[in-house]
Design an enzyme around this catalytic site. Structure first.
Site, PDB file in Angstrom:
ATOM      1  N   ARG A 138       0.848  -1.198   0.000  1.00 20.67           N
ATOM      2  CA  ARG A 138       0.000   0.000   0.000  1.00 20.67           C
ATOM      3  C   ARG A 138       0.882   1.245   0.000  1.00 20.67           C
ATOM      4  O   ARG A 138       1.958   1.267   0.631  1.00 20.67           O
ATOM      5  CB  ARG A 138      -0.837  -0.038   1.274  1.00 20.67           C
ATOM      6  CG  ARG A 138      -1.853   1.074   1.441  1.00 20.67           C
ATOM      7  CD  ARG A 138      -3.004   0.923   0.526  1.00 20.67           C
ATOM      8  NE  ARG A 138      -4.139   1.754   0.898  1.00 20.67           N
ATOM      9  CZ  ARG A 138      -5.129   2.064   0.061  1.00 20.67           C
ATOM     10  NH1 ARG A 138      -5.109   1.625  -1.188  1.00 20.67           N
ATOM     11  NH2 ARG A 138      -6.139   2.786   0.465  1.00 20.67           N
ATOM     12  N   THR A 169      -9.649  -0.066 -10.010  1.00 15.13           N
ATOM     13  CA  THR A 169      -8.638  -0.860  -9.334  1.00 15.13           C
ATOM     14  C   THR A 169      -8.629  -2.126 -10.167  1.00 15.13           C
ATOM     15  O   THR A 169      -9.450  -2.274 -11.059  1.00 15.13           O
ATOM     16  CB  THR A 169      -9.108  -1.145  -7.882  1.00 15.13           C
ATOM     17  OG1 THR A 169      -9.111   0.070  -7.166  1.00 15.13           O
ATOM     18  CG2 THR A 169      -8.241  -2.140  -7.136  1.00 15.13           C
ATOM     19  N   SER A 210     -10.134  -0.743   1.077  1.00 19.60           N
ATOM     20  CA  SER A 210     -11.178  -1.771   1.029  1.00 19.60           C
ATOM     21  C   SER A 210     -10.732  -2.989   0.216  1.00 19.60           C
ATOM     22  O   SER A 210     -11.481  -3.956   0.095  1.00 19.60           O
ATOM     23  CB  SER A 210     -12.443  -1.210   0.379  1.00 19.60           C
ATOM     24  OG  SER A 210     -12.954  -0.169   1.152  1.00 19.60           O
ATOM     25  N   GLY A 214     -13.410  -1.923  -6.935  1.00 15.24           N
ATOM     26  CA  GLY A 214     -14.730  -1.336  -6.680  1.00 15.24           C
ATOM     27  C   GLY A 214     -14.837  -0.504  -5.410  1.00 15.24           C
ATOM     28  O   GLY A 214     -15.944  -0.347  -4.885  1.00 15.24           O
ATOM     29  N   GLY A 215     -13.715   0.019  -4.879  1.00 17.32           N
ATOM     30  CA  GLY A 215     -13.803   0.825  -3.662  1.00 17.32           C
ATOM     31  C   GLY A 215     -14.457   0.019  -2.546  1.00 17.32           C
ATOM     32  O   GLY A 215     -14.200  -1.177  -2.404  1.00 17.32           O
TER      33      GLY A 215
HETATM   34  O1  DON Z   1      -7.915   0.934  -1.515  1.00 13.50           O
HETATM   35  C1  DON Z   1      -9.080   1.211  -1.725  1.00 13.50           C
HETATM   36  O2  DON Z   1      -9.992   0.813  -1.050  1.00 13.50           O
HETATM   37  C2  DON Z   1      -9.424   2.073  -2.916  1.00 13.50           C
HETATM   38  N1  DON Z   1      -8.343   2.972  -3.215  1.00 13.50           N
HETATM   39  C3  DON Z   1      -9.740   1.192  -4.050  1.00 13.50           C
HETATM   40  C4  DON Z   1     -10.283   1.974  -5.184  1.00 13.50           C
HETATM   41  C5  DON Z   1     -11.042   1.134  -6.071  1.00 13.50           C
HETATM   42  O3  DON Z   1     -11.235  -0.029  -5.910  1.00 13.50           O
HETATM   43  C6  DON Z   1     -11.642   1.816  -7.183  1.00 13.50           C
HETATM   44  N2  DON Z   1     -12.159   0.816  -8.068  1.00 13.50           N
HETATM   45  N3  DON Z   1     -12.710   0.219  -8.714  1.00 13.50           N
END
Ligand code: DON
Length: 556
Positions: free
Chosen positions: A96, A369, A441, A461-462
């Protein structure tokens, strides 16, 4: 001629059977599988496995390929998590991003103490210190078997000689350039990507040169020397804060995965700074405790409501208790203790939505992502999720090094207790501090039975990642779906805020949608995630990539 072909086929089947029997006798599984977000990463991962590399080797090669062929999320300028089950042992490579040394709690506030719109999302101030190259290096040092150069080489080739741009990628780039032209916040994006046209070859010479330095010098090829200098000079030129000292200080970490018994399986999943592992364990266990109330019909009104109720509680905990464990004491075991979850789920009823305000607030984020899943012929598995946060990250391409920087700083809470632009809430646990990792997430997860890999799952997907992952597990285990069914069956997501909103894929039964609306939910039909899943049943692997994306899954 036909008879000849038939004989040949029968002969091949016999040879294959013998091969399978021999492998089974030696304790190896005959098959390997990859479920990847595009055809380039899929083909390279397969080639590495067929060359005798293990799942981690294939994952490292794929990560670098995705930095070339999937610029919206694949990266060397971002970070991620790699969950590994190898030789019967779990490992978690946390790569990360971290807050730069000059970052501070109030860096996204104006002089009145208000959050400055978009500052943590686009442009030079949005990026954390990238972790991907250090993560791959650490994974290779601990688990790799093939030579590092062999693993970086496919990406170098694709950047140098070019790759054929998928029409979905070309139109995504076009839309992004049009949208960002109005905002005027990206740097160099159109100069580097406007020439990526559907079905045409696209070369990235600067990225190729950066990848060559990584190929030759390993981790130092990114965090020290020429690349580090290019990044730091670029930052200084544009008023950014990442320095050579930040890059030099970056450390990927090996952490102990979260592990929980559930329904006869061991769930091996992501520890903090991911919020996802704790969240899916809570979700699955509370489902187990309450499912008799709902019955088991897949995607029924009662099923969706029950899981939404659980989601309210999961996301309330996420906002309050989760952050970087090196900076904040996360009560990991307390949050997944059965007594706690019993108490927390006992007041769920099937006929009524619980009052959002009575449960502490949760989070809401946006899209892009990428995830992949790999199983090798020895039964080792990698579940890897990687991100630059939103599609194309901060929209900033480092001139001279040819890669996109992340906008991961937005995953911190810009102001404790105040929602960010995506409606995300956070407190002390996730406030900005130098070197700290922002809460995530991302939830790469592996399901084990008797310590053998049964399922490898994950998604972008956040915050919806967490729903995609626990629902994929329920789809496979409770509803016995194939990998294709698991990834393509409609999913849904509720996370406390916005109040009583259930986001869902197209394809939910119209009667169920009506019934949920009647209960008081607002239904928001929008796709989320891009799942790449491998399932093992009765010694056979099954791999699936979500049809809406450009993924490619193979068993071989
Ligand atoms: O690490 C996280 O939770 C976010 N930065 C992830 C972002 C994300 O999955 C956007 N995507 N589809």
């Amino acid at each position: 001629m036909f008879a000849g072909v038939k004989h040949l086929l029968i002969f091949s089947v016999i040879v294959m059977q013998l091969h399978i029997t021999a492998l089974a006798a030696s304790g190896k599984t005959a098959q390997a599988a990859v479920a990847m977000p595009d055809s380039y990463s899929s083909d390279v991962a397969r080639a590495i496995l067929e060359q005798g590399g293990n799942a981690v080797d294939a994952a490292i090669a794929a990560q670098f390929v995705l930095a070339v062929t999937l610029p919206e999320a694949g990266n060397i300028g971002g970070g991620g998590f790699m969950l590994i089950q190898k030789d019967g042992q779990g490992d978690f490579i946390d790569y990360r991003e971290t807050a730069p040394i000059a970052a501070h709690r109030d860096m996204y506030l104006d002089d009145k103490g208000n959050v400055v719109a978009n500052k943590s999302i686009y442009g030079i101030h949005a990026s954390g210190v990238p972790g991907s190259v250090a993560g791959m290096w650490l994974a290779h040092q601990k688990h790799g078997t093939l030579d590092w150069k062999t693993l970086v080489e496919p990406a170098v080739k694709l950047a140098e000689q070019g790759f054929i741009v998928h029409p979905k990628l070309a139109s995504s780039i076009e839309r992004y350039i049009a949208r960002m032209a109005k905002k005027d916040v990206t740097i160099n994006f159109a100069d580097y990507f406007a020439s990526a046209k559907a079905n045409q070859n696209f070369k990235q010479p600067e990225l190729a040169a950066t990848l060559k330095r990584i190929r030759e010098q390993g981790k130092a090829g990114f965090y020290e020397g020429e690349t580090a200098k290019i990044i730091a000079d670029f930052m200084a030129e544009h008023g950014g804060i990442i320095t050579q000292a930040d890059l030099k200080a970056y450390q990927a970490k090996s952490r102990t995965p979260m592990k929980a018994a559930w329904n006869g399986y061991q769930v091996l999943t992501s520890p903090p700074p991911s919020s996802g592992g704790i969240a899916i364990i809570q979700w699955l266990k509370m489902y187990e405790l309450t499912k008799s109330k709902a019955g088991l019909e897949h995607n029924s009104t009662a099923y969706i409501h029950l899981l939404a109720e659980i989601g309210k509680r999961v996301f309330a905990d996420r906002a309050e208790y989760l952050g970087d464990p090196d900076f904040f004491d996360v009560p990991k075991s307390e949050l997944i203790a059965m007594d706690y979850l019993k108490k927390r789920s006992s007041i769920i009823t099937l006929d009524k939505i619980s009052t959002t305000e009575n449960i502490k607030p949760g989070l809401y984020e946006s899209e892009q992502t990428t995830h992949f899943s790999i199983v090798d012929k020895w039964g080792n598995a990698v579940s890897n999720t990687t991100t630059i946060n939103l599609g194309y990250g901060s929209g900033v391409v480092v001139a001279g090094a040819g890669f996109l920087l992340n906008d991961e700083m937005d995953d911190f809470s810009a102001k404790p207790g105040v929602m960010n632009v995506f409606g995300a809430l956070g407190g002390k646990a996730n406030e900005i501090q130098p070197h700290k990792r922002m809460l995530s997430s991302m939830t790469p997860t592996i399901l084990l039975k008797d310590n053998k890999v049964k399922m490898v799952t994950g998604s972008p997907g956040g915050t919806t990642i967490i729903s995609s992952v626990y629902e994929s597990i329920l789809n496979a285990v409770e509803f016995n779906m194939s990998a294709d069914e698991v990834v393509n069956s409609p999913r849904f997501h509720h996370q406390l805020w916005p109040k009583n909103v259930i986001r869902h894929h197209p394809g939910l039964d119209a009667g169920v949608v009506k019934a949920l609306e009647k209960m008081g939910y607002t239904l928001d039909e929008r796709r989320f995630g891009d799942m790449h899943v491998i399932i093992e049943r009765d010694g056979k692997l099954d791999a699936g990539s979500e049809a809406s994306g450009r993924g490619k899954a193979m068993v071989f």
